[in-house]
Enzyme design. Structure first.
Site, mmCIF file in Angstrom:
data_model
loop_
_atom_site.group_PDB
_atom_site.id
_atom_site.type_symbol
_atom_site.label_atom_id
_atom_site.label_comp_id
_atom_site.label_asym_id
_atom_site.label_seq_id
_atom_site.Cartn_x
_atom_site.Cartn_y
_atom_site.Cartn_z
ATOM 1 N N CYS A 16 1.557 5.290 15.524
ATOM 2 C CA CYS A 16 2.313 5.836 16.652
ATOM 3 C C CYS A 16 2.811 4.695 17.552
ATOM 4 O O CYS A 16 3.666 3.929 17.135
ATOM 5 C CB CYS A 16 1.507 6.889 17.394
ATOM 6 N N HIS A 48 -0.714 10.236 13.940
ATOM 7 C CA HIS A 48 -2.075 9.827 14.318
ATOM 8 C C HIS A 48 -3.051 10.192 13.197
ATOM 9 O O HIS A 48 -3.592 11.292 13.188
ATOM 10 C CB HIS A 48 -2.505 10.560 15.598
ATOM 11 N N GLU A 55 -5.973 9.291 12.747
ATOM 12 C CA GLU A 55 -7.373 9.317 13.209
ATOM 13 C C GLU A 55 -7.761 10.639 13.860
ATOM 14 O O GLU A 55 -8.932 10.842 14.176
ATOM 15 C CB GLU A 55 -7.608 8.152 14.177
#
EC number: 4.3.3.6
Length: 192
Positions: free
Chosen positions: A79, A170, A172
């Site tokens: 990002c 993202h 994660e």
């Protein structure tokens, strides 16, 4: 065991640490330049790219990060981190680190699409990866030696250039750690 740093100035740091540890690697939150010598690869997390740049300037990270890259160590920008790695940013004269031969556009999915999830086929990673996009940038164009790994609605959302990996989303923020594992494997390859 490989040690993966997460640049800890701003952004989704804890989530990256959790993902790295879930893949069986050691995570180090990087808050000081001196720590860069202790790690084998670095993740630049999402957050807000202009704020992150200001903090990188304040703590003297720009040149040491370029040196880190110059040593051939892998870097993964997610990002806002993708924007930090890019050689060109649409609407800006200067890049941040300018390491990866890509042009990116900030917040490019528009206000209506501030955050959404999409199933992605990511080359070498997964056919069905759920990408979480939050005020995401996208890659407008890539240099000749950049490998496009994923697209969404004809926009490039993941790419790799040698030691550099970048994505718009993202990885994660879900329990699917395959994108993090892909980066850890890149780091392992450079250590062999």
């Amino acid at each position: 065991m490989v040690k993966i740093g997460v640049l800890g100035l701003q952004g989704a740091v804890r989530e990256h640490v959790r993902s790295i540890e879930a893949c069986g690697a050691e995570a180090v939150v990087i808050k000081k330049v001196e720590q860069l010598t202790q790690i084998d690869g670095l993740i630049i997390p999402g957050g807000e790219s202009t704020t992150m740049r200001r903090l990188m300037d304040k703590y003297g990270f720009i040149e040491p990060l370029k040196q880190f890259a110059g040593e051939g160590k892998p870097m993964f920008g997610t990002c806002a981190g993708l924007i930090i790695l890019a050689k060109k940013i649409v609407g800006y004269d200067e890049p941040h680190l300018g390491l990866m031969d890509i042009t990116v556009e900030r917040n490019s999915f528009g206000r209506q699409r501030e955050s959404f999830e999409a199933s992605l086929a990511i080359k070498g990673v997964a056919d069905d990866f759920i990408g979480v996009f939050i005020r995401a940038p996208h890659i407008v164009s890539v240099g000749a030696d950049v490998d496009v790994l994923a697209t969404y609605e004809d926009r490039i959302v993941a790419a790799r250039q040698g030691q550099f990996l970048g994505c718009s989303f993202h990885p994660e923020l879900t329990d699917d750690h395959r994108m993090t594992q892909y980066f850890i494997n890149m780091v392992k390859e450079t250590k062999e």
